[in-house]
Design a protein around this motif. Structure first.
Motif, mmCIF file in Angstrom:
data_model
loop_
_atom_site.group_PDB
_atom_site.id
_atom_site.type_symbol
_atom_site.label_atom_id
_atom_site.label_comp_id
_atom_site.label_asym_id
_atom_site.label_seq_id
_atom_site.Cartn_x
_atom_site.Cartn_y
_atom_site.Cartn_z
ATOM 1 N N ILE A 324 0.906 -1.217 0.103
ATOM 2 C CA ILE A 324 0.020 0.021 -0.002
ATOM 3 C C ILE A 324 0.658 1.230 0.071
ATOM 4 C CG2 ILE A 324 -1.840 1.359 1.403
ATOM 5 C CD1 ILE A 324 -2.856 -1.278 2.211
ATOM 6 N N GLY A 325 1.733 1.221 0.893
ATOM 7 C CA GLY A 325 2.817 2.513 1.050
ATOM 8 C C GLY A 325 3.696 2.789 -0.008
ATOM 9 N N SER A 326 4.546 1.874 -0.543
ATOM 10 C CA SER A 326 5.652 2.189 -1.329
ATOM 11 C C SER A 326 5.064 2.874 -2.508
ATOM 12 C CB SER A 326 6.340 0.896 -1.440
ATOM 13 O OG SER A 326 7.293 0.576 -0.244
ATOM 14 N N PRO A 327 4.225 1.974 -3.344
ATOM 15 C CA PRO A 327 4.086 2.582 -4.794
ATOM 16 C C PRO A 327 3.550 3.934 -4.736
ATOM 17 C CG PRO A 327 3.152 0.530 -4.600
ATOM 18 C CD PRO A 327 3.525 0.939 -3.291
ATOM 19 N N PHE A 328 2.606 4.316 -3.617
ATOM 20 C CA PHE A 328 1.977 5.491 -3.666
ATOM 21 C C PHE A 328 2.938 6.809 -3.260
ATOM 22 C CE2 PHE A 328 -2.017 3.084 -3.731
ATOM 23 C CZ PHE A 328 -2.571 4.022 -4.675
ATOM 24 N N SER A 329 3.898 6.285 -2.472
ATOM 25 C CA SER A 329 4.983 7.348 -1.893
ATOM 26 C C SER A 329 5.637 7.451 -2.930
ATOM 27 C CB SER A 329 5.697 6.631 -0.784
ATOM 28 O OG SER A 329 6.651 5.693 -0.987
ATOM 29 N N ASN A 330 6.256 6.572 -3.844
ATOM 30 C CA ASN A 330 7.007 6.628 -5.137
ATOM 31 C C ASN A 330 6.316 7.969 -6.101
ATOM 32 O OD1 ASN A 330 8.728 4.861 -4.032
ATOM 33 N ND2 ASN A 330 8.378 3.276 -5.784
ATOM 34 N N ALA A 331 5.070 7.492 -6.337
ATOM 35 C CA ALA A 331 4.236 8.470 -7.111
ATOM 36 C C ALA A 331 3.996 9.690 -6.552
ATOM 37 C CB ALA A 331 2.740 7.794 -7.490
ATOM 38 N N LEU A 332 3.801 9.890 -5.127
ATOM 39 C CA LEU A 332 3.841 11.172 -4.515
ATOM 40 C C LEU A 332 5.155 12.169 -4.860
ATOM 41 C CD1 LEU A 332 2.470 13.151 -2.764
ATOM 42 C CD2 LEU A 332 3.059 12.018 -0.779
ATOM 43 N N ALA A 333 6.118 11.144 -4.753
ATOM 44 C CA ALA A 333 7.359 11.969 -4.874
ATOM 45 C C ALA A 333 7.683 12.372 -6.321
ATOM 46 C CB ALA A 333 8.605 10.942 -4.624
ATOM 47 N N LEU A 334 7.203 11.588 -7.298
ATOM 48 C CA LEU A 334 7.215 12.214 -8.754
ATOM 49 C C LEU A 334 6.127 13.380 -8.836
ATOM 50 C CD1 LEU A 334 7.430 8.968 -10.840
ATOM 51 C CD2 LEU A 334 8.804 10.809 -10.832
ATOM 52 N N GLU A 335 5.161 13.284 -8.313
ATOM 53 C CA GLU A 335 3.934 14.313 -8.378
ATOM 54 C C GLU A 335 4.739 15.667 -7.838
ATOM 55 O OE1 GLU A 335 -0.101 14.877 -6.455
ATOM 56 O OE2 GLU A 335 -0.295 13.248 -7.975
ATOM 57 N N MET A 336 5.384 15.583 -6.751
ATOM 58 C CA MET A 336 5.822 16.760 -6.185
ATOM 59 C C MET A 336 7.431 17.370 -6.680
ATOM 60 S SD MET A 336 5.114 15.531 -2.100
ATOM 61 C CE MET A 336 5.785 17.374 -1.304
ATOM 62 N N SER A 337 7.617 16.866 -7.907
ATOM 63 C CA SER A 337 9.255 16.971 -8.520
ATOM 64 C C SER A 337 8.785 17.914 -9.579
ATOM 65 C CB SER A 337 9.712 15.713 -9.083
ATOM 66 O OG SER A 337 9.875 14.938 -7.970
ATOM 67 N N PRO A 338 9.379 19.134 -9.637
ATOM 68 C CA PRO A 338 9.169 20.139 -10.629
ATOM 69 C C PRO A 338 9.785 19.755 -11.821
ATOM 70 C CG PRO A 338 9.940 21.032 -8.471
ATOM 71 C CD PRO A 338 10.278 19.564 -8.536
ATOM 72 N N LYS A 339 9.676 20.197 -12.925
ATOM 73 C CA LYS A 339 10.103 19.797 -14.108
ATOM 74 C C LYS A 339 11.482 20.351 -14.240
ATOM 75 C CE LYS A 339 6.015 20.599 -16.747
ATOM 76 N NZ LYS A 339 5.389 21.359 -17.888
ATOM 77 N N GLY A 340 12.428 19.448 -14.763
ATOM 78 C CA GLY A 340 13.851 19.745 -14.839
ATOM 79 C C GLY A 340 14.716 19.396 -13.594
ATOM 80 N N ARG A 341 13.728 18.941 -12.603
ATOM 81 C CA ARG A 341 14.697 18.625 -11.257
ATOM 82 C C ARG A 341 13.971 17.114 -10.805
ATOM 83 N NH1 ARG A 341 16.698 23.230 -8.437
ATOM 84 N NH2 ARG A 341 15.849 25.232 -9.407
ATOM 85 N N LYS A 342 13.591 16.489 -11.520
ATOM 86 C CA LYS A 342 13.004 15.195 -11.199
ATOM 87 C C LYS A 342 14.078 14.383 -10.856
ATOM 88 C CE LYS A 342 8.857 14.859 -14.115
ATOM 89 N NZ LYS A 342 7.950 14.707 -12.850
ATOM 90 N N GLY A 343 15.222 14.318 -11.330
ATOM 91 C CA GLY A 343 16.507 13.629 -11.086
ATOM 92 C C GLY A 343 16.873 14.171 -9.454
ATOM 93 N N SER A 344 16.915 15.148 -9.125
ATOM 94 C CA SER A 344 17.385 15.732 -7.974
ATOM 95 C C SER A 344 16.358 15.380 -6.910
ATOM 96 C CB SER A 344 17.484 17.073 -7.925
ATOM 97 O OG SER A 344 18.571 17.488 -8.858
ATOM 98 N N TYR A 345 15.024 15.566 -7.126
ATOM 99 C CA TYR A 345 13.774 15.058 -6.232
ATOM 100 C C TYR A 345 13.861 13.538 -5.870
ATOM 101 C CZ TYR A 345 11.379 19.726 -5.337
ATOM 102 O OH TYR A 345 11.161 20.893 -5.152
ATOM 103 N N MET A 346 14.154 12.825 -7.116
ATOM 104 C CA MET A 346 13.959 11.469 -6.938
ATOM 105 C C MET A 346 15.256 11.029 -6.498
ATOM 106 S SD MET A 346 10.876 10.904 -7.641
ATOM 107 C CE MET A 346 10.835 9.188 -6.987
ATOM 108 N N GLY A 347 16.197 11.511 -6.520
ATOM 109 C CA GLY A 347 17.512 11.000 -5.678
ATOM 110 C C GLY A 347 17.476 11.314 -4.368
#
Length: 416
Positions: A324-347
């Protein structure tokens, strides 16, 4: 039964062929990663290290993971996820083979740091790859499929690993681990066509929007929650195998079967569960809360009975929380990542698990050494209750329009 089967298969429809290929390569990689669940047992039983020494070796594991995911995020933004994934898999494969020849405590600390430094550069890159190759609206399910591949490999790997240890030796695992990582890198290089990220497709010069993740207060709260939850979660991969052996007298092959339960349940039920939860419109933050809550319960039930069957119950509770927790937390992190900064946010998101390794294994080993298993499970439960409260606070903050900076850099209410 036919309708159930058709409904199950429908959960996988609509995903791109590239996502399926990434999932296949990830499965090959994770099926070979059978050393990790048995690493603490290997260090105690074969190398003769003490629990505190094992804790420091696992801290080196975490430090390598932290540095690797940070660099992986930076490299993903600069040279692209494709090169990062291929080189990470290949070099870490060579590293796994060489690891078996290290005998000293300090040598093992240095070796495990170097190995995981390279291996975990893969993490932010694979998240960005999932976002890049996903069709519109399929990001969460794409991540779930990759997680399914990870867990399918993880369920088969420890099962085979436990049998190999019981019938042959620990060292044979290092060869299998290394060879499968190398095969995964070669397979990806030969079969997956490189593709620029969604931001790169709009022009070679990537415009970074939004703010740095370190300046995003709400994202940093999310990061803290992920670190704290991860510190408790990693106990299942270092302290828990020792608990199985020392408190319940399980052999390595039986421990492998317990981990098989985790992976098998995820493989069978996670995709339909995620599809059902999405239809029910469960928010990503509340899914994160329920993941933490179920993990907490999985620890406290271990103190309910000395019956070994409780180990299966705890594993199932932890697995449900993970699903329940892991897929949605992954998706939440991506959703909160601004354009051009996805690598930094997901890092940074991936670094949360690295920090968990730094503090979790060492802390867990020393707590057990000082207080015993029963008290350790009680303390973990209380700690996770507090973290669950923080996740509810995050849910409240993300419902406030002024608190969210989504991917377009404009403040608005997020679908969380």
């Amino acid at each position: 039964m036919r309708k159930i089967y058709q409904n199950y298969i429908s959960n996988f429809q609509g995903l791109s062929k590239e996502i399926w290929l990434l999932s296949l390569v990830t499965f090959i990689n994770r099926a070979g990663a059978m050393v990790i669940p048995f690493l603490s047992l290997y260090l105690v039983n074969s190398k003769g290290f003490t629990l505190p020494q094992v804790g420091w070796i696992m801290t080196s594991f975490g430090l390598g993971s932290l540095a690797g995911t940070w660099l992986g995020g930076k490299l993903t933004d600069s040279i692209g996820f494709y090169k990062v994934i291929v080189f990470s898999l290949f070099i870490s494969g060579v590293g796994f083979i060489l690891l078996q020849f290290i005998d000293t405590f300090y040598g093992f600390c240095a070796a495990i740091f170097s190995l995981i430094f390279v291996a975990d550069a893969y993490r932010p890159a694979i998240f960005v790859a999932a976002d890049t190759y996903s069709k519109p609206g399929n990001v969460t399910r794409s991540i779930t499929l990759i997680r399914l591949a990870i867990n399918l490999g993880f369920s088969i790997g420890p099962l085979i690993g436990g049998i190999i240890i019981a019938s042959i030796s620990y060292t044979s695992l290092f060869w299998i681990d290394g060879i499968t990582c190398i095969l995964a890198s070669v397979g990806l290089f030969l079969l997956l066509k490189p593709k620029e990220s969604k931001e790169e497709l709009k022009g070679k010069a990537i415009v970074k929007e939004g703010i740095s993740p370190y300046k995003n207060g709400v994202y940093m709260l999310f990061f803290i929650i992920m670190v704290a939850n991860g510190i408790m979660f990693v106990q299942y991969f270092s302290v828990m195998p020792l608990y199985y052996e020392q408190a319940h007298f399980l052999t390595e092959d039986l421990i492998g079967w317990l981990f098989f339960i985790n992976g098998a349940v995820i493989v069978i039920f996670e995709m339909p569960l995620i599809a059902w939860l999405e239809k029910k419109k469960l928010s990503k933050t509340m899914a994160t809360f329920w993941g933490i809550a179920l993990l907490a319960i999985s620890f406290i039930v271990l103190n309910v009975s000395s019956w070994s069957g409780v180990l299966v119950i705890a594993m199932l509770l932890m697995t449900l929380g993970e699903m329940i927790g892991s897929p949605f937390s992954n998706a939440l992190a991506l959703e909160m990542s601004p354009k051009g900064r996805k690598g930094s946010y997901m890092g940074l998101y991936s670094m949360s698990f690295s920090l968990s390794h730094i503090f979790g294994h060492n802390g867990g080993m020393n707590m057990v050494d000082s207080f015993g298993y029963t008290n350790t499970w009680n303390y973990i439960f209380i700690f996770l209750v507090g973290i669950g409260g923080l996740s509810l606070w995050l849910h409240y903050l993300l419902k406030k329009p002024s608190e969210v900076v989504p991917s377009d850099g404009i403040k608005c209410k997020a679908n969380v």
